[in-house]
Motif scaffolding. Structure first.
Motif, short mmCIF file in Angstrom:
data_model
loop_
_atom_site.label_atom_id
_atom_site.label_comp_id
_atom_site.label_asym_id
_atom_site.label_seq_id
_atom_site.Cartn_x
_atom_site.Cartn_y
_atom_site.Cartn_z
N GLY A 17 -39.60 -1.44 -39.94
CA GLY A 17 -39.88 -2.76 -39.36
C GLY A 17 -40.40 -3.74 -40.39
N THR A 18 -41.51 -4.42 -40.05
CA THR A 18 -42.08 -5.43 -40.94
C THR A 18 -42.75 -4.80 -42.17
OG1 THR A 18 -44.07 -5.37 -39.61
CG2 THR A 18 -42.49 -7.09 -39.09
N LYS A 19 -42.79 -3.49 -42.20
CA LYS A 19 -43.35 -2.82 -43.38
C LYS A 19 -42.23 -2.18 -44.20
CE LYS A 19 -47.63 -3.02 -41.31
NZ LYS A 19 -47.70 -3.99 -40.22
N GLY A 20 -41.04 -2.71 -44.02
CA GLY A 20 -39.87 -2.13 -44.69
C GLY A 20 -39.57 -2.82 -46.01
N THR A 61 -43.81 -7.29 -51.03
CA THR A 61 -44.50 -6.06 -50.62
C THR A 61 -46.01 -6.18 -50.84
OG1 THR A 61 -42.54 -4.87 -51.34
CG2 THR A 61 -44.51 -3.55 -50.95
N ARG A 62 -46.76 -5.72 -49.87
CA ARG A 62 -48.22 -5.90 -49.94
C ARG A 62 -48.95 -4.62 -49.56
NH1 ARG A 62 -49.91 -5.67 -44.80
NH2 ARG A 62 -48.81 -6.70 -43.08
N TYR A 63 -50.25 -4.59 -49.86
CA TYR A 63 -51.11 -3.49 -49.42
C TYR A 63 -51.30 -3.59 -47.90
CZ TYR A 63 -52.71 -2.61 -54.23
OH TYR A 63 -52.78 -2.29 -55.55
N PRO A 64 -51.77 -2.51 -47.29
CA PRO A 64 -52.11 -2.63 -45.86
C PRO A 64 -53.28 -3.60 -45.67
CG PRO A 64 -52.52 -0.38 -46.69
CD PRO A 64 -51.95 -1.17 -47.82
N THR A 65 -53.35 -4.18 -44.49
CA THR A 65 -54.49 -5.03 -44.15
C THR A 65 -55.72 -4.12 -43.94
OG1 THR A 65 -53.82 -4.84 -41.84
CG2 THR A 65 -53.11 -6.82 -43.00
N THR A 66 -56.90 -4.70 -43.96
CA THR A 66 -58.14 -3.93 -43.80
C THR A 66 -58.11 -3.10 -42.52
OG1 THR A 66 -59.34 -5.62 -44.99
CG2 THR A 66 -60.66 -4.15 -43.61
N LEU A 275 -42.16 -4.27 -30.35
CA LEU A 275 -42.80 -4.83 -29.15
C LEU A 275 -43.87 -5.83 -29.56
CD1 LEU A 275 -43.46 -1.91 -26.61
CD2 LEU A 275 -42.06 -3.95 -26.24
N LYS A 276 -44.69 -5.46 -30.55
CA LYS A 276 -45.74 -6.37 -31.02
C LYS A 276 -45.11 -7.68 -31.51
CE LYS A 276 -48.70 -7.22 -35.03
NZ LYS A 276 -49.27 -6.73 -36.28
N GLN A 277 -44.06 -7.54 -32.32
CA GLN A 277 -43.43 -8.74 -32.89
C GLN A 277 -42.80 -9.59 -31.78
OE1 GLN A 277 -44.04 -9.27 -36.00
NE2 GLN A 277 -44.80 -7.21 -36.46
N TRP A 279 -43.68 -9.84 -28.58
CA TRP A 279 -44.64 -10.50 -27.70
C TRP A 279 -45.59 -11.43 -28.46
CZ3 TRP A 279 -43.82 -10.76 -22.64
CH2 TRP A 279 -42.91 -9.84 -22.11
N LYS A 280 -45.72 -11.23 -29.76
CA LYS A 280 -46.64 -12.07 -30.53
C LYS A 280 -45.91 -13.16 -31.31
CE LYS A 280 -50.71 -11.40 -33.39
NZ LYS A 280 -51.54 -10.43 -34.07
N ARG A 281 -44.65 -12.91 -31.67
CA ARG A 281 -43.94 -13.84 -32.55
C ARG A 281 -42.54 -14.20 -32.07
NH1 ARG A 281 -46.23 -10.28 -37.52
NH2 ARG A 281 -48.37 -10.83 -37.04
N GLY A 324 -44.12 -17.94 -46.76
CA GLY A 324 -45.03 -17.70 -45.64
C GLY A 324 -45.03 -16.24 -45.22
N HIS A 325 -45.08 -16.03 -43.93
CA HIS A 325 -45.31 -14.70 -43.36
C HIS A 325 -44.18 -14.28 -42.41
CE1 HIS A 325 -49.61 -15.07 -44.55
NE2 HIS A 325 -49.31 -16.35 -44.44
N GLY A 326 -44.27 -13.02 -41.97
CA GLY A 326 -43.40 -12.60 -40.88
C GLY A 326 -43.65 -13.51 -39.69
N GLU A 327 -44.90 -13.89 -39.52
CA GLU A 327 -45.30 -14.78 -38.41
C GLU A 327 -44.74 -16.18 -38.55
OE1 GLU A 327 -48.88 -13.62 -40.14
OE2 GLU A 327 -49.98 -13.93 -38.28
N THR A 328 -44.24 -16.52 -39.76
CA THR A 328 -43.61 -17.82 -39.98
C THR A 328 -42.12 -17.73 -39.63
OG1 THR A 328 -45.09 -18.03 -41.89
CG2 THR A 328 -43.36 -19.69 -41.68
O1 LIG Z 1 -50.42 -4.63 -38.62
P1 LIG Z 1 -50.85 -5.54 -39.73
O2 LIG Z 1 -52.34 -5.59 -39.94
O3 LIG Z 1 -50.10 -5.24 -40.99
O4 LIG Z 1 -50.44 -7.01 -39.22
C1 LIG Z 1 -50.52 -8.12 -40.08
C2 LIG Z 1 -49.15 -8.79 -40.17
O5 LIG Z 1 -48.18 -7.86 -40.59
P2 LIG Z 1 -46.93 -7.47 -39.68
O6 LIG Z 1 -47.35 -7.28 -38.26
O7 LIG Z 1 -45.96 -8.61 -39.82
O8 LIG Z 1 -46.41 -6.22 -40.32
C3 LIG Z 1 -49.23 -9.94 -41.16
O9 LIG Z 1 -47.98 -10.53 -41.37
P3 LIG Z 1 -47.43 -10.70 -42.88
O10 LIG Z 1 -46.03 -11.24 -42.76
O11 LIG Z 1 -48.35 -11.66 -43.59
O12 LIG Z 1 -47.43 -9.33 -43.53
C4 LIG Z 1 -50.20 -10.94 -40.59
O13 LIG Z 1 -50.29 -12.06 -41.44
C5 LIG Z 1 -51.59 -10.36 -40.41
O14 LIG Z 1 -52.39 -11.32 -39.77
C6 LIG Z 1 -51.61 -9.05 -39.66
O15 LIG Z 1 -51.50 -9.29 -38.27
P4 LIG Z 1 -52.50 -8.78 -37.13
O16 LIG Z 1 -52.85 -10.08 -36.48
O17 LIG Z 1 -53.67 -8.08 -37.68
O18 LIG Z 1 -51.65 -7.93 -36.28
#
Ligand SMILES: O=P(O)(O)O[C@H]1[C@H](OP(=O)(O)O)[C@@H](OP(=O)(O)O)[C@H](O)[C@@H](O)[C@H]1OP(=O)(O)O
Length: 436
Positions: A17-20, A61-66, A275-277, A279-281, A324-328
């Motif tokens: 998915g978005t982590k691909g 490609t990015r690190y995982p979020t906190t 599903l997250k994408q 309903w959220k985006r 920008g982001h996936g959210e963009t």
């Molecule tokens: O599940 P995480 O914490 O990785 O979610 C990220 C978003 O990543 P995504 O759901 O698209 O894989 C991130 O989008 P990105 O395009 O910048 O990677 C988004 O900016 C960030 O706010 C996280 O969203 P969440 O609100 O914590 O679900």
């Protein structure tokens, strides 16, 4: 830049998915990262000249979020203290070192810089009359980014890619931060109140966590690890999936964590992310896509302006690069009616949605890009649209380079309406109880 070493690819990589990884949607890049098939990016006909390009690009490609580093840490603690068995992959998992730290918080990694450097070089090859050294020097290419570190670092890497491509050293790079365009979702009060802050907006995701499909995944993984099912939460199953995807995307490794999941587990976890994408985006709530109207309007304004300037003989800007982001990207694609399935994605219809078009693994990997190219042709202006460097057909139009006027007509309601204030402002009295 000749050949990338071919990594061992996890069998489930096409479900990330978005982590691909970007290469999963363009596998030919594994053989040659700068390869461009010129015939696929050619002008609509020989009498056409490219005037302007607008590219909306997700960061690399990015690190995982906190939030996800915490989930991964909980999984690692449980597995290292409670898992048992004699399989060699289990031994590899137990000796694996937890190296993700919370301060990594979604920052761009080196592979992510490469994603953008290489994309820049390919786009410069694909559209040499728009992205050229002369245009860059003359300030005719505009760079705009979201303020988020991973996006700012991506736009810098993109510029660095051009720099390397033309082998120049003395260029002064500029970029502008514009969150009202690239993070419109933060600025749209109705979206923030009714989706972002509303716990029920993603109820389908929550319901899917306790679905029979997710249960089966938890049972299988917990039994592989010989951990009681009750201790192995849906978040842990997701963390294992994420860990497999991060180890692969960041380090090109087929990590032992991937052995915890089989194809059907990956399909379930991919659906959870979709599903997250959704309903959220995506199409889940109208405001998701409508919040992107400022960006949509801005893109068409740039194309209009470029056409005017071209006709009056002055080339002011040849390309706009927006990071920008996936959210963009996803709200914008949804606003334009791409990847719309007949039935909504819900917690109940996993098996019905097996052949859905809304599949983020195919649409928004890291460095996903949506590129609009405007041409002046003998019969008028024409527009091409590329997603991830592949030519697209606009929904309900059967021409791959329709007349620009036809595209404008097609989207006339959105172009003349969908005002930010009207769509996004919430009367103060409604702030507590926004309807979806
Ligand atoms: O599940 P995480 O914490 O990785 O979610 C990220 C978003 O990543 P995504 O759901 O698209 O894989 C991130 O989008 P990105 O395009 O910048 O990677 C988004 O900016 C960030 O706010 C996280 O969203 P969440 O609100 O914590 O679900």
């Amino acid at each position: 830049f000749s050949k990338l070493a071919r990594p061992t690819v996890p069998a489930i990589a096409h479900h990330f998915g978005t982590k691909g990884r970007y290469e999963e949607v363009n596998p030919h890049l594994l053989d040659h990262i700068l390869f461009v098939n010129k015939s696929l990016v050619a002008p609509p006909s020989s009498d056409c000249r490219a005037i302007h390009m607008v590219s909306v690009i997700r960061h690399g490609t990015r690190y995982p979020t906190t939030k996800n580093v915490k989930k991964i840490a909980r999984l690692f603690d449980l597995v290292s203290s409670h898992a048992s068995g004699s399989a060699s992959w289990l031994n590899d998992i137990k000796t694996w070192k937890m190296w993700y730290t919370e301060d990594m918080d979604g920052r761009l990694v080196e592979k992510g810089r490469d994603d953008h450097r290489h994309l820049a070089m390919r786009l410069a090859q694909s559209f040499p009359t728009l992205i050229s050294e002369d245009h860059l020097r003359a300030n005719r290419i505009e760079f705009i980014t979201s303020s988020k570190h991973r996006c700012v670092d991506s736009v810098k890497a993109f510029q660095e890619g051009l720099h390397r491509f033309w082998d120049v050293e003395d260029m002064d790079y500029k970029h502008y931060v514009d969150d009202s365009l690239m993070r419109f979702f933060d600025h749209c009060e109705r979206f923030v109140e009714s989706v972002e802050k509303n716990k029920t907006a993603l109820k389908e995701v929550e319901r899917f966590k306790s679905s029979a499909e997710m249960d089966a995944v938890r049972r299988k993984i917990s039994s592989r690890l010989q951990i009681p099912y009750s201790q192995f939460t849906p978040d842990m199953a997701e963390a294992a999936f994420f860990l497999c995807s991060y180890e692969f995307a960041i380090k090109s490794e087929n990590s032992p964590w991937c052995d915890l999941l089989d194809e059907s587990d990956a399909q379930v976890l991919e659906y959870k992310n979709d599903l997250k994408q959704y309903w959220k985006r995506g199409y889940g709530h109208d405001i998701n896509r409508k919040s992107s109207c400022p960006l949509f309007h801005d893109i068409f304004k740039r194309l209009d302006k470029a056409a005017d300037h071209y006709r009056s003989g002055e080339v002011k800007k040849t390309a706009t690069i927006q990071v920008g982001h996936g959210e963009t990207l996803l709200p914008l694609l949804s606003l334009m009616s791409f990847y719309k399935d007949k039935k909504p994605l819900t917690a109940e219809n996993f098996s019905l949605q097996h052949s859905r078009t809304f599949r983020t693994s195919q649409i928004i990997p890291y460095a996903a890009n949506l590129v609009f190219v405007l041409y002046e042709c003998s019969d008028g202006l024409r527009l091409q649209l590329f997603l991830n460097e592949k030519l697209m057909t606009f929904p309900n139009m059967n021409h791959s380079a329709p007349l620009y006027e036809t595209v404008r007509k097609h989207y006339s309601k959105l172009l003349s309406g969908c005002e930010f204030n009207k769509e996004c402002n919430v009367p103060q009295s409604n702030l507590r109880n926004t309807e979806l």
